[in-house]
Design an enzyme around this catalytic site. Structure first.
Site, short mmCIF file in Angstrom:
data_model
loop_
_atom_site.label_atom_id
_atom_site.label_comp_id
_atom_site.label_asym_id
_atom_site.label_seq_id
_atom_site.Cartn_x
_atom_site.Cartn_y
_atom_site.Cartn_z
N LYS A 58 -17.89 -0.76 5.40
CA LYS A 58 -18.32 -1.90 4.28
C LYS A 58 -19.74 -1.60 4.08
O LYS A 58 -20.56 -1.85 2.89
CB LYS A 58 -17.54 -3.19 4.72
CG LYS A 58 -17.91 -4.11 3.51
CD LYS A 58 -17.18 -5.48 4.03
CE LYS A 58 -17.11 -6.34 2.76
NZ LYS A 58 -16.67 -7.67 3.08
N GLU B 234 0.84 -1.37 -0.08
CA GLU B 234 0.08 0.21 0.11
C GLU B 234 0.80 1.28 0.12
O GLU B 234 0.47 2.25 -0.48
CB GLU B 234 -1.05 -0.17 1.26
CG GLU B 234 -1.95 -0.88 1.05
CD GLU B 234 -1.67 -2.25 1.64
OE1 GLU B 234 -0.80 -2.73 1.96
OE2 GLU B 234 -2.69 -3.13 1.71
N MET C 197 24.69 8.19 2.56
CA MET C 197 24.27 9.39 3.29
C MET C 197 24.49 9.34 4.83
O MET C 197 24.99 9.93 5.36
CB MET C 197 22.96 10.32 3.13
CG MET C 197 22.77 11.44 3.33
SD MET C 197 24.21 12.70 2.72
CE MET C 197 23.15 13.29 1.06
N PHE D 3 -12.20 -7.25 13.29
CA PHE D 3 -10.92 -7.88 12.13
C PHE D 3 -10.61 -6.89 11.49
O PHE D 3 -11.30 -6.32 10.82
CB PHE D 3 -11.20 -9.31 11.69
CG PHE D 3 -10.26 -9.70 10.87
CD1 PHE D 3 -9.02 -10.19 11.15
CD2 PHE D 3 -10.58 -9.87 9.39
CE1 PHE D 3 -7.88 -10.59 10.28
CE2 PHE D 3 -9.54 -10.25 8.40
CZ PHE D 3 -8.14 -10.75 8.80
N GLN D 4 -9.30 -6.54 11.22
CA GLN D 4 -8.70 -5.31 10.25
C GLN D 4 -9.53 -4.04 10.84
O GLN D 4 -9.31 -3.42 9.73
CB GLN D 4 -8.88 -6.03 9.03
CG GLN D 4 -7.88 -6.98 8.60
CD GLN D 4 -7.82 -7.22 6.99
OE1 GLN D 4 -8.33 -6.93 6.48
NE2 GLN D 4 -6.48 -7.87 6.83
#
Lengths: 604, 172
Positions: A177, A65, A500, A127-128
């Site tokens: 949802k 993502e 760096m 969940f999630q």
């Protein structure tokens, strides 16, 4: 019906009712969206199902993502449109956080759609489930949790208005949802009055006149341009060119502003700041009028604040009023779109009495040419055929050979030494071609950014100038590149170090290279091949040009592992806590930098 | 560089009454390292769609200017006024002060409460709850006077503020 979504005003009757996911897609189409970068999951299945059933919007499946957000950022920055991201709830949304902050810091317009558990389950540790609006509040310009079906379409329309208006930035819409599954009313964009209209301001003509009078009185004037000019649109770059042609004043640019003024023009002094050129930094230090155009006096630019451009009258043009006097006190703050204000400056310049300091301007240029003659970016490349390639040589040749192709070229970078060298050696003649993570400095930005740019410009040459450490942070995007057959050219400047980090350890921590060695690297050639791309490797100078040319000529994705000198450092450098006239120009001066103060060490 | 003097300022905001609006404001203060001395918030329009937030903050003049411009960037914020900078204003707060004592201290507490025009809104044989409205300074000094007289608990509202005269927050 007059109100919804807080105070988004609805002006028209509702005409259609559709499943929420379809309402969402219809609103996206109305907003001109043609590409979404995303990754599916449980909470966004209804949206993916609706995507499956239509052909207006193309979905690009990334492998993480964070990469979806960077790809959308590059899509946005290279096209001037709003980038769109679609992620699932929970880990999908939290993985997007780094990208959202990256877009926030660099003022990139994005809309990120995230799935959420159904509203009755919110707060139950489902969940999630994640408190996505809570987590993303500080990393977005605004965010929504759509709780009611009638809020859905207005939220989408307003989100796009917020993302692209004023100082652009990312907006997140969290979509439970049950909202995407259930029916929702569709409303047109023109039926929604976004709250962005509250923030519009008209440029202050009197202040512009005063600013131009100060420029006319200046004997050593300097334009210091930034990413705001890119955000304002290509027209602003044109206006800048006119302003410079009219005044004859020199131009320096921030990292984010590269390309707004042609890098090949003599009046361009190169980038300023920590790894800026000698002439740009000394000009910033010595100028008597500094005109900041769409730049924000970032700490990478200013160095030690009390010594920053100490004797100049400062004019600051910014669309965001909170940037004026935030870091550096300015004499004239002009709030508004930088393109529009530059156009008004041109009008005012022509109206006011002619510039009376032509001779002083010539002397100013002579002084600048003197600084330029030092050739601060020079590097001693051993010319023996089997010599080890210096990273600067590799990047300079990538630039020159890409330029010779004559193709429209987009360049992304990761973060670190290679990024600064690319900023120094690439000379962009057009805006929107340079894609880099400036404010946040996100390692792993470049590869997904190249994906986004190539999706937006399928026929252009898209290159990622990368470091071996950074690029491994999002290397999974080779999968996306393979799936969509994106002919991206990845040049890994491989010095086996987080360069760096190593450079700072050398400078500030007695060369104790704590954890900065890139151990156990993959075989990048085999890695590329396993992702269905062409892998090339070059280790000696005499093969460098041929290898780069071979990569550029190939019509598919190529990863080139350029094995370079390990110990090279990026110069010039203003060490932390130092002023612009205290630059380190090369390794010969590095020893004296051991005097960097404790205060300097504390700065990043 | 000039050294700027720190002072306190009362900032009044009108915000859309939506979920997360207050969190945005509070997180802006904590995220950017600004101070909040007190904060009040309540809906103020007839439909309950707009809330007024009053914040007392401290800082240098330029940092308070920063606070104002940063607040103005927030989407649900429709108005930000630094009342301290814009002219005369009224700033009042209310306190509930509980004093538990007997004998001479109890009488003294009641006497001082009368002098401050505090009302006893709850009285038992051993305790008083005083209600007091006024400026922050007045409340501070009342609480100080109550401290040796059996003060056990204080609850304060924070400042509600409004500019003097016919002008409103809408026409700044």
């Amino acid at each position: 019906m007059t109100r919804s979504t807080g105070s988004t005003t609805l002006n028209a009757r509702i005409t259609t009712t559709l499943p929420g996911a379809e309402v969402l897609l219809r609103a996206l189409v109305e907003q001109g969206v043609d590409v979404i970068f995303g990754y599916p999951g449980g909470a966004v299945l209804p949206i993916y199902d609706a995507l499956f059933k239509q052909d207006h919007i193309r979905h690009v499946l990334v492998r993480h993502e964070q990469a979806a957000v960077h790809a959308a950022e590059a899509y946005a920055r290279s096209t001037g449109k709003v980038g769109v991201v679609l992620v699932t709830s929970g880990p999908g949304a939290t993985n997007a956080v780094t990208g959202l902050l990256d877009a926030m810091m660099d003022s990139i317009p994005l809309v990120c759609l995230s799935g959420q558990v159904p509203t009755p389950l919110i707060g139950n540790d489902a969940f999630q489930e994640a408190d996505t609006t809570g987590i993303t509040r500080p990393v977005t310009k605004y965010n929504y949790l759509v709780r009611k079906p009638e809020d859905l379409a207005p939220a989408v329309h307003e989100a796009f208005a917020i993302a692209r208006s004023g100082r652009p930035g990312p907006v997140l819409i969290d979509l439970p949802k049950n909202i995407t599954v259930g029916d929702a009313p569709y409303v047109d964009a023109k039926a929604v009055t976004p709250r962005t209209t509250r923030m519009t301001t008209q440029p202050d003509r009197a202040a512009i006149a005063r600013a131009v009078a100060a420029m006319k009185a200046g004997k050593r004037v300097l334009f210091y341009t930034g990413g705001g000019i890119i955000n304002s649109g290509p027209q602003a770059s044109e206006t800048l060119r006119k302003l410079v042609a009219l005044t004859g004043f020199p131009v320096t640019s921030t990292l984010m502003g590269l390309g707004a003024f042609p890098g090949t023009d003599r009046r361009f002094l190169g980038m300023l700041g920590m790894h800026g050129t000698y002439e740009a930094n000394l000009a910033t230090h010595a100028c008597d009028v500094l005109v900041a155009l769409g730049s924000r006096f970032d700490d990478r630019v200013t160095g030690r604040l009390d010594a920053f451009s100490p004797n100049s009258f400062k004019i600051h043009v910014d669309i965001d009023p909170s940037q004026i006097n935030k870091i550096v006190h300015v004499n004239e703050g002009l709030v508004g779109d930088v393109g529009q204000i530059m156009a008004l400056m041109i009008e005012e310049w022509e109206k006011q009495p002619a510039y009376a300091h032509k001779a002083e301007l010539e002397a100013w240029w002579a002084q600048i040419e003197g600084w330029r003659a030092l050739d601060c970016l020079r590097f001693g490349q051993d010319q023996a055929p089997d010599a080890v390639i210096k990273p600067q040589q590799a990047i300079q040749r990538i630039y020159e050979l890409a330029r010779q192709t004559g193709r429209d070229t987009y360049v992304s970078t990761e973060v670190g030494q290679h990024q600064m060298w690319a900023a120094q050696f690439f000379r962009f003649d057009a805006p929107n071609r340079w894609l880099t993570s400036g404010g946040l400095g996100t390692m792993g930005y470049g590869l997904p950014a190249a994906v986004g740019a190539q999706i937006a410009h399928p026929d252009a040459l898209v290159m990622d100038v990368a470091g071996e450490a950074s690029t491994l942070m999002n290397i999974q995007e080779l999968g996306t590149i393979a799936q969509y057959r994106l002919p991206v050219k990845i040049f890994i400047i491989n010095n086996h170090y987080m360069g760096m980090v190593r450079q700072w350890q050398e400078l500030l921590h007695g060369s104790r290279y704590s954890e900065s060695y890139s151990d156990a690297l993959p075989d990048f050639v085999k890695l590329a091949e396993s992702f269905h791309a062409t892998g090339l490797r070059v280790t000696r100078l005499d093969q460098l040009d041929a290898t780069i040319a071979q990569a550029l000529a190939h019509d598919g994705p190529v990863l080139v592992d350029i094995c370079v000198a390990e110990g090279e450092n990026c110069f010039p450098m203003i060490p932390s806590g130092a002023a612009h006239n205290q630059m380190i120009l090369g390794p010969e001066q590095e020893a004296s930098s051991a005097t960097i103060s404790k205060e300097g060490q504390m700065l990043v | 560089m000039q050294v700027e003097v720190s002072g306190s300022a009362v900032i009044s905001l009108l915000v859309d009454n939506e979920s997360g609006a207050l969190a945005r404001i509070v997180e802006l203060f904590s995220g950017r390292g600004y101070n909040i001395q007190s904060l009040t918030v309540a809906p103020v329009d007839e439909h309950g769609q707009t809330s007024r937030v009053n914040i007392v903050t401290t800082g240098t003049q330029s940092s308070i200017w920063q606070v104002k411009t940063q607040l103005e960037r927030l989407v649900p914020v429709s108005r930000v006024v630094n009342l301290t900078a814009e002219g005369p204003y009224v700033a009042r707060e209310m306190a509930l002060v509980k004093v538990v004592s007997s004998g001479e201290p109890r009488t003294e507490a009641l006497r001082i409460a009368q002098a401050f025009r505090a009302r006893a809104v709850d009285t038992t044989a051993s305790s008083f709850v005083f209600e007091l409205t006024g400026s922050t300074d007045k409340l501070d000094s009342f609480i100080e006077l109550m401290r040796p007289l059996g003060l056990v608990e204080v609850s304060r509202t924070g400042v509600a503020s409004i500019c003097r005269g016919p002008q409103t927050i809408q026409n700044f």
